[in-house]
Design a protein around this motif. Structure first.
Motif, mmCIF file in Angstrom:
data_model
loop_
_atom_site.group_PDB
_atom_site.id
_atom_site.type_symbol
_atom_site.label_atom_id
_atom_site.label_comp_id
_atom_site.label_asym_id
_atom_site.label_seq_id
_atom_site.Cartn_x
_atom_site.Cartn_y
_atom_site.Cartn_z
ATOM 1 N N LEU A 141 22.613 13.370 33.496
ATOM 2 C CA LEU A 141 21.806 12.780 34.562
ATOM 3 C C LEU A 141 20.902 11.691 34.007
ATOM 4 O O LEU A 141 20.777 10.618 34.607
ATOM 5 C CB LEU A 141 20.976 13.862 35.259
ATOM 6 C CG LEU A 141 20.140 13.421 36.443
ATOM 7 C CD1 LEU A 141 21.025 12.811 37.525
ATOM 8 C CD2 LEU A 141 19.356 14.594 37.008
ATOM 9 N N ALA A 142 20.285 11.932 32.837
ATOM 10 C CA ALA A 142 19.432 10.918 32.214
ATOM 11 C C ALA A 142 20.250 9.676 31.871
ATOM 12 O O ALA A 142 19.786 8.552 32.050
ATOM 13 C CB ALA A 142 18.769 11.485 30.962
ATOM 14 N N LEU B 111 21.296 -1.423 35.820
ATOM 15 C CA LEU B 111 21.971 -2.145 36.895
ATOM 16 C C LEU B 111 20.963 -2.724 37.884
ATOM 17 O O LEU B 111 21.112 -3.853 38.354
ATOM 18 C CB LEU B 111 22.943 -1.222 37.628
ATOM 19 C CG LEU B 111 24.210 -0.863 36.861
ATOM 20 C CD1 LEU B 111 24.988 0.212 37.614
ATOM 21 C CD2 LEU B 111 25.073 -2.079 36.630
ATOM 22 N N THR B 112 19.898 -1.978 38.189
ATOM 23 C CA THR B 112 18.864 -2.462 39.104
ATOM 24 C C THR B 112 18.147 -3.657 38.504
ATOM 25 O O THR B 112 17.899 -4.650 39.188
ATOM 26 C CB THR B 112 17.868 -1.328 39.423
ATOM 27 O OG1 THR B 112 18.598 -0.233 39.994
ATOM 28 C CG2 THR B 112 16.805 -1.784 40.402
ATOM 29 N N ALA B 113 17.827 -3.587 37.205
ATOM 30 C CA ALA B 113 17.157 -4.707 36.537
ATOM 31 C C ALA B 113 18.059 -5.933 36.540
ATOM 32 O O ALA B 113 17.604 -7.049 36.806
ATOM 33 C CB ALA B 113 16.779 -4.320 35.113
ATOM 34 N N ASP B 114 19.346 -5.748 36.261
ATOM 35 C CA ASP B 114 20.290 -6.869 36.282
ATOM 36 C C ASP B 114 20.376 -7.463 37.682
ATOM 37 O O ASP B 114 20.448 -8.675 37.855
ATOM 38 C CB ASP B 114 21.686 -6.418 35.835
ATOM 39 C CG ASP B 114 21.733 -6.091 34.349
ATOM 40 O OD1 ASP B 114 20.769 -6.447 33.630
ATOM 41 O OD2 ASP B 114 22.724 -5.475 33.912
ATOM 42 N N ARG B 115 20.324 -6.616 38.692
ATOM 43 C CA ARG B 115 20.399 -7.086 40.075
ATOM 44 C C ARG B 115 19.161 -7.912 40.427
ATOM 45 O O ARG B 115 19.266 -8.933 41.084
ATOM 46 C CB ARG B 115 20.519 -5.873 41.001
ATOM 47 C CG ARG B 115 20.842 -6.233 42.403
ATOM 48 C CD ARG B 115 21.206 -4.986 43.164
ATOM 49 N NE ARG B 115 20.687 -5.136 44.503
ATOM 50 C CZ ARG B 115 20.366 -4.154 45.290
ATOM 51 N NH1 ARG B 115 20.480 -2.925 44.872
ATOM 52 N NH2 ARG B 115 19.928 -4.369 46.500
ATOM 53 N N VAL B 116 17.986 -7.470 39.968
ATOM 54 C CA VAL B 116 16.754 -8.224 40.217
ATOM 55 C C VAL B 116 16.841 -9.584 39.537
ATOM 56 O O VAL B 116 16.490 -10.608 40.116
ATOM 57 C CB VAL B 116 15.515 -7.427 39.724
ATOM 58 C CG1 VAL B 116 14.280 -8.294 39.719
ATOM 59 C CG2 VAL B 116 15.310 -6.207 40.602
ATOM 60 N N ASP B 117 17.353 -9.626 38.308
ATOM 61 C CA ASP B 117 17.514 -10.895 37.606
ATOM 62 C C ASP B 117 18.476 -11.801 38.366
ATOM 63 O O ASP B 117 18.266 -13.010 38.454
ATOM 64 C CB ASP B 117 18.041 -10.669 36.186
ATOM 65 C CG ASP B 117 17.006 -9.995 35.290
ATOM 66 O OD1 ASP B 117 17.428 -9.472 34.248
ATOM 67 O OD2 ASP B 117 15.810 -10.003 35.636
ATOM 68 N N MET B 118 19.523 -11.251 38.910
ATOM 69 C CA MET B 118 20.503 -12.042 39.647
ATOM 70 C C MET B 118 19.901 -12.611 40.928
ATOM 71 O O MET B 118 20.232 -13.700 41.346
ATOM 72 C CB MET B 118 21.736 -11.191 39.982
ATOM 73 C CG MET B 118 22.588 -10.843 38.767
ATOM 74 S SD MET B 118 23.160 -12.292 37.857
ATOM 75 C CE MET B 118 24.301 -12.981 39.033
ATOM 76 N N ARG B 119 18.981 -11.879 41.542
ATOM 77 C CA ARG B 119 18.347 -12.371 42.760
ATOM 78 C C ARG B 119 17.544 -13.638 42.484
ATOM 79 O O ARG B 119 17.454 -14.518 43.321
ATOM 80 C CB ARG B 119 17.434 -11.304 43.351
ATOM 81 C CG ARG B 119 18.179 -10.230 44.086
ATOM 82 C CD ARG B 119 17.218 -9.283 44.727
ATOM 83 N NE ARG B 119 17.938 -8.222 45.401
ATOM 84 C CZ ARG B 119 17.408 -7.086 45.778
ATOM 85 N NH1 ARG B 119 16.128 -6.862 45.554
ATOM 86 N NH2 ARG B 119 18.115 -6.192 46.385
ATOM 87 N N MET C 245 21.597 4.074 33.268
ATOM 88 C CA MET C 245 22.550 3.048 33.700
ATOM 89 C C MET C 245 22.127 2.440 35.038
ATOM 90 O O MET C 245 22.213 1.230 35.229
ATOM 91 C CB MET C 245 23.957 3.645 33.818
ATOM 92 C CG MET C 245 24.563 3.956 32.471
ATOM 93 S SD MET C 245 26.252 4.654 32.447
ATOM 94 C CE MET C 245 26.655 5.045 34.092
ATOM 95 N N MET C 246 21.620 3.284 35.944
ATOM 96 C CA MET C 246 21.182 2.788 37.252
ATOM 97 C C MET C 246 19.976 1.854 37.095
ATOM 98 O O MET C 246 19.896 0.825 37.771
ATOM 99 C CB MET C 246 20.829 3.961 38.180
ATOM 100 C CG MET C 246 22.027 4.777 38.615
ATOM 101 S SD MET C 246 23.279 3.814 39.491
ATOM 102 C CE MET C 246 22.387 3.373 40.962
ATOM 103 N N GLN C 247 19.047 2.200 36.202
ATOM 104 C CA GLN C 247 17.895 1.326 35.971
ATOM 105 C C GLN C 247 18.344 -0.015 35.417
ATOM 106 O O GLN C 247 17.847 -1.066 35.815
ATOM 107 C CB GLN C 247 16.898 1.998 35.020
ATOM 108 C CG GLN C 247 16.154 3.143 35.666
ATOM 109 C CD GLN C 247 15.298 3.919 34.673
ATOM 110 O OE1 GLN C 247 15.383 3.692 33.462
ATOM 111 N NE2 GLN C 247 14.494 4.834 35.182
#
Length: 195
Positions: A132-133, A142-150, A138-140
């Motif tokens: 789970l950790a 991916l979220t950070a990469d998504r924010v950078d892409m925005r 991995m989700m964090q």
């Protein structure tokens, strides 16, 4: 099934002890179920006394055709039931009470098995927590990469978008003219036309 083998189970419990020949006939009759069930062996329970040589005769009667036999006779069953792991079964199904020392032994063995099972559960929980950790990490990411892409995407989107047709400018409001200014225009246009 045991050890990747299929076994047939048979039981021959009698109210009174019987002759070995009776046990042997029942064993051989039950052994026919091995082939009928595509099994490799027979587990045979009986509450009759069987000597070592009698057990060997039973096993040999099916061993010659490649089958295995596991025979639980009176003494073997008694030893299992008189073991701390068998006290609960003996009490539950035969109504034989446990002495204080048997109760202490039974609960010691029972507690050890419960603790061993708890250790297995805790180990499994640790493994699940680690997974789970890892997923959360991995989700964090991916979220950070998504924010950078925005931050990058609006600039690229503007570059890729065709220039929009701008609407025509609205007419500027003109100040209302006074009547003297209107007359002056009319007069000047008349003068220019008279020449």
């Amino acid at each position: 099934m045991s050890n990747d083998k299929r076994w047939v189970m048979a039981v021959y419990f009698t109210r009174q002890p019987v002759e070995f020949k009776d046990v042997e006939n029942k064993f051989k009759d039950d052994a026919r179920g091995i082939a009928q069930n595509a099994a490799q062996g027979l587990v045979f329970f009986t509450n009759n006394k069987l000597t070592l040589s009698e057990r060997e005769v039973l096993a040999a009667s099916i061993g010659g055709v490649g089958y295995s036999a596991d025979i639980y006779h009176l003494e073997r069953i008694r030893l299992l039931l008189d073991d701390p792991r068998g006290y609960g079964t003996r009490f539950r199904f035969l109504g034989i009470p446990m002495s204080e020392s048997e109760q202490a032994s039974f609960f010691e063995v029972y507690n050890q098995s419960v603790l061993a099972r708890l250790d297995e559960v805790q180990q499994s929980q640790r493994e699940h927590s680690e997974r789970l950790a890892s997923i959360e990490s991995m989700m964090q990411k991916l979220t950070a990469d998504r924010v950078d892409m925005r931050a990058v995407l609006p600039e690229r989107a503007a570059e890729a978008r065709p220039s929009a047709v701008e609407p025509p400018p609205e007419p500027a409001e003109q100040e209302p003219q006074t009547t003297s200014q209107s007359r002056a225009r009319v007069t000047s246009s008349e003068e220019g036309g008279a020449s």
